[in-house]
Every structure is written in C-alpha cells, then in structure tokens.
Design an enzyme around this catalytic site. Structure first.
Site, PDB file in Angstrom:
ATOM      1  N   LYS A   1      20.065  31.330  15.757  1.00 47.90           N
ATOM      2  CA  LYS A   1      21.242  30.731  15.108  1.00 47.90           C
ATOM      3  C   LYS A   1      21.049  29.221  14.912  1.00 47.90           C
ATOM      4  CE  LYS A   1      24.099  32.229  18.277  1.00 47.90           C
ATOM      5  NZ  LYS A   1      23.136  32.914  19.170  1.00 47.90           N
TER       6      LYS A   1
ATOM      7  N   ARG B   1      33.398  33.580  19.966  1.00 42.64           N
ATOM      8  CA  ARG B   1      32.603  34.441  20.831  1.00 42.64           C
ATOM      9  C   ARG B   1      33.454  35.474  21.556  1.00 42.64           C
ATOM     10  NH1 ARG B   1      28.147  30.621  21.950  1.00 42.64           N
ATOM     11  NH2 ARG B   1      26.592  31.631  23.216  1.00 42.64           N
TER      12      ARG B   1
ATOM     13  N   ARG C   1      11.535  28.819  25.093  1.00 45.56           N
ATOM     14  CA  ARG C   1      12.174  27.730  24.344  1.00 45.56           C
ATOM     15  C   ARG C   1      12.140  26.405  25.113  1.00 45.56           C
ATOM     16  NH1 ARG C   1      18.181  28.418  22.145  1.00 45.56           N
ATOM     17  NH2 ARG C   1      18.581  28.974  24.306  1.00 45.56           N
TER      18      ARG C   1
ATOM     19  N   ARG D   1      16.248  24.633  29.138  1.00 51.38           N
ATOM     20  CA  ARG D   1      17.657  24.803  29.495  1.00 51.38           C
ATOM     21  C   ARG D   1      17.802  25.659  30.750  1.00 51.38           C
ATOM     22  NH1 ARG D   1      20.637  26.474  23.865  1.00 51.38           N
ATOM     23  NH2 ARG D   1      21.699  27.879  25.323  1.00 51.38           N
TER      24      ARG D   1
ATOM     25  N   ARG E   1      23.455  36.570  30.013  1.00 48.53           N
ATOM     26  CA  ARG E   1      23.954  36.197  28.677  1.00 48.53           C
ATOM     27  C   ARG E   1      23.947  37.404  27.737  1.00 48.53           C
ATOM     28  NH1 ARG E   1      20.065  31.445  27.443  1.00 48.53           N
ATOM     29  NH2 ARG E   1      21.125  31.238  25.435  1.00 48.53           N
TER      30      ARG E   1
HETATM   31  P1  AP5 Z   1      17.420  29.324  18.674  1.00 49.97           P
HETATM   32  O1  AP5 Z   1      17.493  29.016  17.231  1.00 49.97           O
HETATM   33  O2  AP5 Z   1      17.529  28.195  19.643  1.00 49.97           O
HETATM   34  O3  AP5 Z   1      18.417  30.516  19.048  1.00 49.97           O
HETATM   35  P2  AP5 Z   1      20.003  30.563  19.188  1.00 49.97           P
HETATM   36  O4  AP5 Z   1      20.465  31.838  18.570  1.00 49.97           O
HETATM   37  O5  AP5 Z   1      20.620  29.289  18.681  1.00 49.97           O
HETATM   38  O6  AP5 Z   1      20.106  30.678  20.743  1.00 49.97           O
HETATM   39  P3  AP5 Z   1      21.064  29.987  21.804  1.00 49.97           P
HETATM   40  O7  AP5 Z   1      20.528  30.411  23.149  1.00 49.97           O
HETATM   41  O8  AP5 Z   1      21.198  28.509  21.606  1.00 49.97           O
HETATM   42  O9  AP5 Z   1      22.387  30.675  21.537  1.00 49.97           O
HETATM   43  P4  AP5 Z   1      23.482  30.939  22.512  1.00 49.97           P
HETATM   44  O10 AP5 Z   1      24.491  31.519  21.614  1.00 49.97           O
HETATM   45  O11 AP5 Z   1      23.177  31.727  23.710  1.00 49.97           O
HETATM   46  O12 AP5 Z   1      23.758  29.492  23.166  1.00 49.97           O
HETATM   47  P5  AP5 Z   1      24.799  28.358  22.878  1.00 49.97           P
HETATM   48  O13 AP5 Z   1      24.092  27.090  22.898  1.00 49.97           O
HETATM   49  O14 AP5 Z   1      25.674  28.706  21.713  1.00 49.97           O
HETATM   50  O15 AP5 Z   1      16.023  30.096  18.931  1.00 49.97           O
HETATM   51  C1  AP5 Z   1      15.628  30.512  20.232  1.00 49.97           C
HETATM   52  C2  AP5 Z   1      14.085  30.334  20.377  1.00 49.97           C
HETATM   53  O16 AP5 Z   1      13.430  31.228  19.459  1.00 49.97           O
HETATM   54  C3  AP5 Z   1      13.582  28.928  20.027  1.00 49.97           C
HETATM   55  O17 AP5 Z   1      12.515  28.612  20.886  1.00 49.97           O
HETATM   56  C4  AP5 Z   1      13.099  29.043  18.569  1.00 49.97           C
HETATM   57  O18 AP5 Z   1      12.056  28.127  18.289  1.00 49.97           O
HETATM   58  C5  AP5 Z   1      12.610  30.485  18.524  1.00 49.97           C
HETATM   59  N1  AP5 Z   1      12.831  31.131  17.226  1.00 49.97           N
HETATM   60  C6  AP5 Z   1      13.919  31.017  16.398  1.00 49.97           C
HETATM   61  N2  AP5 Z   1      13.777  31.788  15.305  1.00 49.97           N
HETATM   62  C7  AP5 Z   1      12.568  32.421  15.447  1.00 49.97           C
HETATM   63  C8  AP5 Z   1      11.851  33.361  14.645  1.00 49.97           C
HETATM   64  N3  AP5 Z   1      12.358  33.827  13.479  1.00 49.97           N
HETATM   65  N4  AP5 Z   1      10.652  33.791  15.110  1.00 49.97           N
HETATM   66  C9  AP5 Z   1      10.136  33.341  16.291  1.00 49.97           C
HETATM   67  N5  AP5 Z   1      10.772  32.432  17.083  1.00 49.97           N
HETATM   68  C10 AP5 Z   1      11.977  31.986  16.664  1.00 49.97           C
HETATM   69  O19 AP5 Z   1      25.757  28.480  24.147  1.00 49.97           O
HETATM   70  C11 AP5 Z   1      25.303  28.132  25.455  1.00 49.97           C
HETATM   71  C12 AP5 Z   1      26.436  28.365  26.457  1.00 49.97           C
HETATM   72  O20 AP5 Z   1      27.568  27.515  26.125  1.00 49.97           O
HETATM   73  C13 AP5 Z   1      27.027  29.783  26.481  1.00 49.97           C
HETATM   74  O21 AP5 Z   1      26.256  30.666  27.286  1.00 49.97           O
HETATM   75  C14 AP5 Z   1      28.419  29.496  27.067  1.00 49.97           C
HETATM   76  O22 AP5 Z   1      28.373  29.267  28.452  1.00 49.97           O
HETATM   77  C15 AP5 Z   1      28.803  28.183  26.382  1.00 49.97           C
HETATM   78  N6  AP5 Z   1      29.506  28.415  25.111  1.00 49.97           N
HETATM   79  C16 AP5 Z   1      29.099  27.987  23.873  1.00 49.97           C
HETATM   80  N7  AP5 Z   1      29.972  28.380  22.929  1.00 49.97           N
HETATM   81  C17 AP5 Z   1      30.957  29.083  23.574  1.00 49.97           C
HETATM   82  C18 AP5 Z   1      32.110  29.762  23.134  1.00 49.97           C
HETATM   83  N8  AP5 Z   1      32.453  29.820  21.844  1.00 49.97           N
HETATM   84  N9  AP5 Z   1      32.891  30.379  24.065  1.00 49.97           N
HETATM   85  C19 AP5 Z   1      32.575  30.325  25.372  1.00 49.97           C
HETATM   86  N10 AP5 Z   1      31.476  29.708  25.863  1.00 49.97           N
HETATM   87  C20 AP5 Z   1      30.659  29.091  24.967  1.00 49.97           C
END
Ligand code: AP5
Length: 213
Positions: free
Chosen positions: A13, A88, A127, A160, A171
C-alpha cells in the site's frame, strides 16, 4: 478524487501510494505514518499508540477517528485525497462515510491489494524504513545503502518493531478479523478495484492506474 487503499499489511500500500499520489496529485494520508511520526516526536498521541502498534494491534477507533477528522480539515484535501491504512474497522468506515456525505462527497475507488500470506511474511521481515522520511526498502529486492543512513534525508534506516515475526502474525490475524469485513462493505457499494499485488511493483502500479481509469 477520493481513493482508499485497502489490503493486509505488507501488500504494498505504501509503495503504491507514492505512485498514485504523484499521478493524481493527491495528498497521501497514511494513519500508520502519522502515528509513527507522533511516536518519533514523543507526542501524547504517539505514546498512547505505541503499545498497540508494537504488538500489531489496532489503535482504538476513537483516537484514529480524531486524528483523521483533524487531518481532513486541511485545505489540501479539498480536491480529494488518498487514504492508506484507514479505514480499518467497520466503525471507521461508517464514520468516514458519514463525514464525507455531510460534505456532499464520497469515496470513488477502493483499491484492494491482495498477496498470499507467506509472501507477506517475507516482505515484512525484510522491510527497512527511514525513520525521518519513511522511504521503504527491502533487504532482498531493493536493499538500502550500506551504512544505515537514508540517501534522501540522512535519517536512520531501521526495522519497524511490528515487522518482527510475532507482531507480523498478530497483524495478519487482526486484519482478517477487523478489516477483512470491509471488503464486503465496499463491494456492496460497487467500489472495490481488486489488484493482484503479487507481481513486480511496476506491474502492480500499471494495474492500479488501469483500474482507476
Ligand atoms: P509496503 O509498501 O511498505 O507495504 P504496506 O502495505 O504499506 O505495509 P504496512 O505494513 O505499512 O501496512 P500496515 O497496514 O500493516 O501498516 P500501517 O503503517 O498502516 O511494502 C512492504 C514491503 O514489501 C517493503 O519492503 C516493500 O519494499 C516490499 N514490496 C512492496 N511491493 C512489492 C512488490 N510488488 N514486490 C516485492 N516487494 C514489494 O499501520 C501500522 C500500525 O499502526 C497498525 O498495525 C496499527 O497499530 C496502527 N494503525 C494505523 N492505521 C490504523 C487504523 N486506521 N486503525 C487502527 N490502527 C491503525
């Protein structure tokens, strides 16, 4: 245009958000990035979110909704925005719909990125992220430069806390229980644009642009 990026952790994402915001000139609103920034700055919001994030649990709806409501007041959202990691839960989704419809607007597209769980585990455990600007690398596919310093901003490159094995497992479970039901919620509204996230970042990007028209 209002776009929501939906999908399990590690499906790309954040990676795709960078391309989408550029292409459609939209502000990128990532609740995870906002919480991490608050954590790094030691704000009360960051400290409140810390434990939930490190364990891979969701931050309570009330805190998230206040944060998003506040962010959407910024005039840069007037012509649309890209939401990443929000909503979410069903509570977050219904509150967002209420807020948008009170302004006579609504979501245009929900981009759903799907990748098998075993691929997700490999992506998240490899990552690495810049603590200052959020730039993302992967130890195997796109390794960060040696020395642990971000070439763009000089920030620290780190892993992270929620990218450790135990938190990743949690997660994925939390996603299935809390966020998975949003797929049918948005399907019923005809908004889901499902994308195969298990291909190269370039091919994923092309598929998203095609789906967004
Ligand atoms: P990346 O692009 O970083 O993936 P992502 O989908 O953004 O993953 P996140 O872990 O950041 O999402 P998340 O939803 O768990 O975390 P968030 O920060 O929102 O890619 C991942 C890896 O793969 C990278 O190394 C990249 O280089 C590689 N990659 C990407 N595309 C690729 C491809 N096509 N091929 C190969 N490799 C690839 O949330 C974190 C925490 O915050 C949550 O757990 C929660 O505690 C809190 N939080 C955030 N929002 C909320 C909410 N709305 N409600 C409640 N809690 C929340």
């Amino acid at each position: 245009m209002i776009i929501v990026l939906l999908g399990p952790p590690g499906t790309g994402k954040g990676t795709q958000a960078a391309a989408i915001k550029e292409r459609f000139s939209l502000p990128h609103i990532s609740t995870g990035d906002i919480f991490r920034k608050n954590l790094a700055d030691g704000t009360p919001l960051g400290l409140e979110a810390k434990g939930f994030m490190e364990r891979g649990e969701l931050v309570p709806d009330k805190l998230v909704l206040e944060l998003v409501e506040d962010r959407l007041k910024n005039p840069d959202t007037e012509k649309g925005f890209l939401l990443d990691g929000f909503p979410r839960t069903e509570v977050q989704a219904t509150q967002l719909d209420k807020a948008l419809s009170s302004q006579g607007t609504g979501i245009d597209h929900v981009v759903l990125l799907l990748v098998p769980d075993e691929v997700i585990v490999g992506r998240l455990s490899g990552r690495r992220v810049c603590k200052s600007c959020g730039h993302v690398w992967h130890m195997d596919f796109n390794p960060p430069p040696a020395g642990g310093t971000c070439p763009d901003c000089g920030g620290e490159v780190y892993q992270r806390a929620d990218d450790m094995a135990e938190a990743i497992e949690n997660r994925l479970l939390v996603y299935k229980k809390e966020t998975g039901p949003l797929i049918s919620y948005y399907e019923a509204k005809g908004l889901i644009r499902q994308i195969d996230g298990n291909q190269s970042p370039q091919l994923v990007q092309e598929a998203i642009f095609k789906a967004l028209g």
